[in-house]
Design a protein around this motif. Structure first.
Motif, PDB file in Angstrom:
ATOM      1  N   ASN A  41       0.976  -1.209  -0.101  1.00  0.00           N
ATOM      2  CA  ASN A  41       0.155  -0.166  -0.023  1.00  0.00           C
ATOM      3  C   ASN A  41       0.658   1.248  -0.101  1.00  0.00           C
ATOM      4  OD1 ASN A  41      -3.097  -0.797   0.237  1.00  0.00           O
ATOM      5  ND2 ASN A  41      -1.751  -2.169   1.886  1.00  0.00           N
ATOM      6  N   SER A  42       2.069   1.162   0.030  1.00  0.00           N
ATOM      7  CA  SER A  42       2.956   2.382   0.071  1.00  0.00           C
ATOM      8  C   SER A  42       4.302   2.239  -0.680  1.00  0.00           C
ATOM      9  CB  SER A  42       3.440   2.714   1.604  1.00  0.00           C
ATOM     10  OG  SER A  42       4.057   4.032   1.443  1.00  0.00           O
ATOM     11  N   SER A  43       4.670   3.385  -1.333  1.00  0.00           N
ATOM     12  CA  SER A  43       5.940   3.219  -2.052  1.00  0.00           C
ATOM     13  C   SER A  43       6.892   4.290  -1.493  1.00  0.00           C
ATOM     14  CB  SER A  43       5.599   3.487  -3.294  1.00  0.00           C
ATOM     15  OG  SER A  43       5.177   4.889  -3.751  1.00  0.00           O
ATOM     16  N   LYS A  44       6.379   4.939  -0.330  1.00  0.00           N
ATOM     17  CA  LYS A  44       7.201   6.017   0.113  1.00  0.00           C
ATOM     18  C   LYS A  44       6.772   6.157   1.692  1.00  0.00           C
ATOM     19  CE  LYS A  44       9.035  10.768  -0.221  1.00  0.00           C
ATOM     20  NZ  LYS A  44       8.875  12.076  -0.897  1.00  0.00           N
ATOM     21  N   VAL A  45       7.432   5.538   2.504  1.00  0.00           N
ATOM     22  CA  VAL A  45       7.100   5.758   3.912  1.00  0.00           C
ATOM     23  C   VAL A  45       8.294   6.721   4.535  1.00  0.00           C
ATOM     24  CG1 VAL A  45       7.279   4.700   6.312  1.00  0.00           C
ATOM     25  CG2 VAL A  45       6.503   3.473   4.189  1.00  0.00           C
ATOM     26  N   LEU A  46       7.444   7.819   5.011  1.00  0.00           N
ATOM     27  CA  LEU A  46       8.457   8.873   5.627  1.00  0.00           C
ATOM     28  C   LEU A  46       9.069   8.531   7.296  1.00  0.00           C
ATOM     29  CD1 LEU A  46       6.547  12.042   4.557  1.00  0.00           C
ATOM     30  CD2 LEU A  46       8.471  10.910   3.478  1.00  0.00           C
ATOM     31  N   ALA A  47       7.890   7.923   7.962  1.00  0.00           N
ATOM     32  CA  ALA A  47       8.363   7.800   9.235  1.00  0.00           C
ATOM     33  C   ALA A  47       7.570   6.797   9.803  1.00  0.00           C
ATOM     34  CB  ALA A  47       8.180   9.175  10.159  1.00  0.00           C
ATOM     35  N   ILE A  48       7.992   6.063  10.841  1.00  0.00           N
ATOM     36  CA  ILE A  48       7.259   5.186  11.596  1.00  0.00           C
ATOM     37  C   ILE A  48       7.145   5.494  13.296  1.00  0.00           C
ATOM     38  CG2 ILE A  48       7.201   2.736  12.537  1.00  0.00           C
ATOM     39  CD1 ILE A  48       9.677   2.402  10.338  1.00  0.00           C
ATOM     40  N   LEU A  49       5.841   5.616  13.355  1.00  0.00           N
ATOM     41  CA  LEU A  49       5.825   6.011  15.163  1.00  0.00           C
ATOM     42  C   LEU A  49       5.143   4.825  15.807  1.00  0.00           C
ATOM     43  CD1 LEU A  49       3.608   9.186  13.975  1.00  0.00           C
ATOM     44  CD2 LEU A  49       5.994   8.838  14.156  1.00  0.00           C
ATOM     45  N   ASN A  50       5.757   4.477  16.993  1.00  0.00           N
ATOM     46  CA  ASN A  50       5.203   3.641  17.870  1.00  0.00           C
ATOM     47  C   ASN A  50       4.465   4.393  19.034  1.00  0.00           C
ATOM     48  OD1 ASN A  50       8.397   2.079  17.913  1.00  0.00           O
ATOM     49  ND2 ASN A  50       6.576   1.545  16.561  1.00  0.00           N
ATOM     50  N   THR A  51       3.185   3.638  19.248  1.00  0.00           N
ATOM     51  CA  THR A  51       2.619   4.345  20.512  1.00  0.00           C
ATOM     52  C   THR A  51       3.035   3.895  21.984  1.00  0.00           C
ATOM     53  OG1 THR A  51       0.875   2.339  20.404  1.00  0.00           O
ATOM     54  CG2 THR A  51       0.311   4.242  19.185  1.00  0.00           C
ATOM     55  N   HIS A  52       3.930   2.635  21.790  1.00  0.00           N
ATOM     56  CA  HIS A  52       4.535   2.070  22.994  1.00  0.00           C
ATOM     57  C   HIS A  52       5.469   0.915  22.564  1.00  0.00           C
ATOM     58  CE1 HIS A  52       0.994  -0.564  22.600  1.00  0.00           C
ATOM     59  NE2 HIS A  52       1.590  -1.509  23.496  1.00  0.00           N
ATOM     60  N   GLY A  53       6.226   0.404  23.457  1.00  0.00           N
ATOM     61  CA  GLY A  53       7.285  -0.646  23.271  1.00  0.00           C
ATOM     62  C   GLY A  53       6.968  -2.013  23.322  1.00  0.00           C
ATOM     63  N   HIS A  54       5.703  -2.671  23.272  1.00  0.00           N
ATOM     64  CA  HIS A  54       5.462  -3.716  23.435  1.00  0.00           C
ATOM     65  C   HIS A  54       5.577  -4.652  22.130  1.00  0.00           C
ATOM     66  CE1 HIS A  54       2.808  -3.963  27.416  1.00  0.00           C
ATOM     67  NE2 HIS A  54       3.820  -4.191  27.633  1.00  0.00           N
ATOM     68  N   HIS A  55       6.192  -5.792  22.188  1.00  0.00           N
ATOM     69  CA  HIS A  55       6.661  -6.447  21.152  1.00  0.00           C
ATOM     70  C   HIS A  55       5.799  -6.569  19.896  1.00  0.00           C
ATOM     71  CE1 HIS A  55       4.818  -9.913  22.777  1.00  0.00           C
ATOM     72  NE2 HIS A  55       4.733 -10.579  21.616  1.00  0.00           N
ATOM     73  N   ASP A  56       4.470  -6.791  20.309  1.00  0.00           N
ATOM     74  CA  ASP A  56       3.424  -6.825  19.104  1.00  0.00           C
ATOM     75  C   ASP A  56       3.274  -5.670  18.292  1.00  0.00           C
ATOM     76  OD1 ASP A  56       2.300  -6.212  21.703  1.00  0.00           O
ATOM     77  OD2 ASP A  56       0.265  -6.264  20.656  1.00  0.00           O
ATOM     78  N   HIS A  57       3.736  -4.520  18.610  1.00  0.00           N
ATOM     79  CA  HIS A  57       3.602  -3.415  18.008  1.00  0.00           C
ATOM     80  C   HIS A  57       4.945  -2.760  17.573  1.00  0.00           C
ATOM     81  CE1 HIS A  57      -0.385  -1.939  19.737  1.00  0.00           C
ATOM     82  NE2 HIS A  57      -0.091  -2.953  20.742  1.00  0.00           N
ATOM     83  N   ILE A  58       5.935  -3.238  17.649  1.00  0.00           N
ATOM     84  CA  ILE A  58       7.026  -2.756  17.232  1.00  0.00           C
ATOM     85  C   ILE A  58       7.815  -3.919  16.462  1.00  0.00           C
ATOM     86  CG2 ILE A  58       7.256  -1.086  19.081  1.00  0.00           C
ATOM     87  CD1 ILE A  58       9.722  -3.934  19.300  1.00  0.00           C
ATOM     88  N   TRP A  59       7.301  -4.976  16.235  1.00  0.00           N
ATOM     89  CA  TRP A  59       8.009  -6.161  15.588  1.00  0.00           C
ATOM     90  C   TRP A  59       8.748  -5.837  14.305  1.00  0.00           C
ATOM     91  CZ3 TRP A  59       7.892 -11.317  18.019  1.00  0.00           C
ATOM     92  CH2 TRP A  59       8.401 -12.271  17.305  1.00  0.00           C
ATOM     93  N   ASP A  60       8.008  -5.304  13.447  1.00  0.00           N
ATOM     94  CA  ASP A  60       8.509  -4.793  11.969  1.00  0.00           C
ATOM     95  C   ASP A  60       9.360  -3.304  12.062  1.00  0.00           C
ATOM     96  OD1 ASP A  60       8.016  -7.209  11.236  1.00  0.00           O
ATOM     97  OD2 ASP A  60       6.578  -6.689   9.524  1.00  0.00           O
ATOM     98  N   ASN A  61       9.533  -2.722  13.175  1.00  0.00           N
ATOM     99  CA  ASN A  61      10.211  -1.391  12.963  1.00  0.00           C
ATOM    100  C   ASN A  61      11.430  -1.489  12.231  1.00  0.00           C
ATOM    101  OD1 ASN A  61       8.459  -0.099  14.961  1.00  0.00           O
ATOM    102  ND2 ASN A  61       9.657   0.014  16.652  1.00  0.00           N
ATOM    103  N   LYS A  62      12.440  -2.497  12.444  1.00  0.00           N
ATOM    104  CA  LYS A  62      13.560  -2.331  11.766  1.00  0.00           C
ATOM    105  C   LYS A  62      13.462  -2.752  10.431  1.00  0.00           C
ATOM    106  CE  LYS A  62      18.208  -1.820  12.671  1.00  0.00           C
ATOM    107  NZ  LYS A  62      18.549  -2.589  13.625  1.00  0.00           N
ATOM    108  N   LEU A  63      12.492  -3.589   9.882  1.00  0.00           N
ATOM    109  CA  LEU A  63      12.290  -4.151   8.819  1.00  0.00           C
ATOM    110  C   LEU A  63      11.855  -2.937   7.822  1.00  0.00           C
ATOM    111  CD1 LEU A  63      10.828  -7.828   9.139  1.00  0.00           C
ATOM    112  CD2 LEU A  63      13.240  -6.949   8.369  1.00  0.00           C
ATOM    113  N   VAL A  64      10.784  -2.351   8.454  1.00  0.00           N
ATOM    114  CA  VAL A  64      10.098  -1.096   7.644  1.00  0.00           C
ATOM    115  C   VAL A  64      11.295  -0.115   7.510  1.00  0.00           C
ATOM    116  CG1 VAL A  64       8.227   0.525   7.540  1.00  0.00           C
ATOM    117  CG2 VAL A  64       7.875  -2.046   8.523  1.00  0.00           C
ATOM    118  N   ALA A  65      11.914   0.292   8.648  1.00  0.00           N
ATOM    119  CA  ALA A  65      12.922   1.423   8.471  1.00  0.00           C
ATOM    120  C   ALA A  65      13.871   1.357   7.449  1.00  0.00           C
ATOM    121  CB  ALA A  65      13.439   1.508   9.759  1.00  0.00           C
TER     122      ALA A  65
END
Length: 200
Positions: A41-65
């Motif tokens: 659904n996206s070809s250009k992601v500017l930023a990733i925002l986390n609401t908090h640090g639990h693993h189920d919300h941040i799992w793909d942080n690094k992959l997306v970044a």
């Protein structure tokens, strides 16, 4: 103009959101498997925002970044949670930018404001955008986040619920799990939750 896309991801059906804009997109809480949804659904992601640090919300942080060369923003008090490899996710604490309470982030004219509501986690936050609060695991439809996890705090949760009484009634709540709701529909239950937490 913008649109908001959502898909439940991973074992806990964690809602990953994409705020789509013609100049670039913002991803909120990329859980396990979110990268494929985002790439669809996206070809250009500017930023990733986390609401908090639990693993189920941040799992793909690094992959997306890494995939989009995007910046990562996390509430400062939860960054420590991004480096625990116990669950199997790629640590992302090394790229996370600490966000303070009431800090505003602006991307191509789109403003996102972090509001700190500790209790579920030390840095648990809701992210305000337009007429929406991305509420993470603080507020849900007819429910609230758990306060009995490691690093959770019941007293903080009570204080956050008291603080949440000042939220804008006409705003939508887009939670970390389940269906969207509105602040006006959830506020009447805050006092009951406060009494329940104090009795536990």
């Amino acid at each position: 103009m913008y649109e908001i896309l959502v898909r439940p991801c991973g074992d806990y059906a964690t809602n990953c959101y994409i705020v789509k804009h013609e100049l670039g997109d913002i991803v909120i809480d990329p859980g396990k498997g979110a990268l494929s949804f985002i790439k669809e659904n996206s070809s250009k992601v500017l930023a990733i925002l986390n609401t908090h640090g639990h693993h189920d919300h941040i799992w793909d942080n690094k992959l997306v970044a890494q995939e989009f060369n995007a910046l990562l923003y996390t509430p400062k008090d939860d960054i420590f949670m991004l480096k625990n490899p116990f669950y199997g996710f790629l640590p992302s604490d090394d790229i996370a930018i600490a966000v303070e309470d009431k800090e505003e982030l602006v991307f191509n004219g789109l403003k996102f404001t972090f509001h700190h509501f500790a209790g579920h986690t030390p840095g648990c936050s809701m992210i305000e955008f337009d007429d929406v609060y991305f509420s993470g695991d603080f507020l849900f439809e007819r429910s609230i986040g758990r306060w009995d996890f490691e690093f959770s705090n019941a007293d903080d949760m009570v204080n956050s619920l008291e603080k949440a009484k000042n939220l804008k009634d006409d705003f939508y709540l887009l939670p970390g799990h389940g269906n969207q709701t509105k602040v006006s529909l959830e506020k009447p239950h805050f006092d009951s939750w406060i009494r329940y937490i104090k009795q536990c």
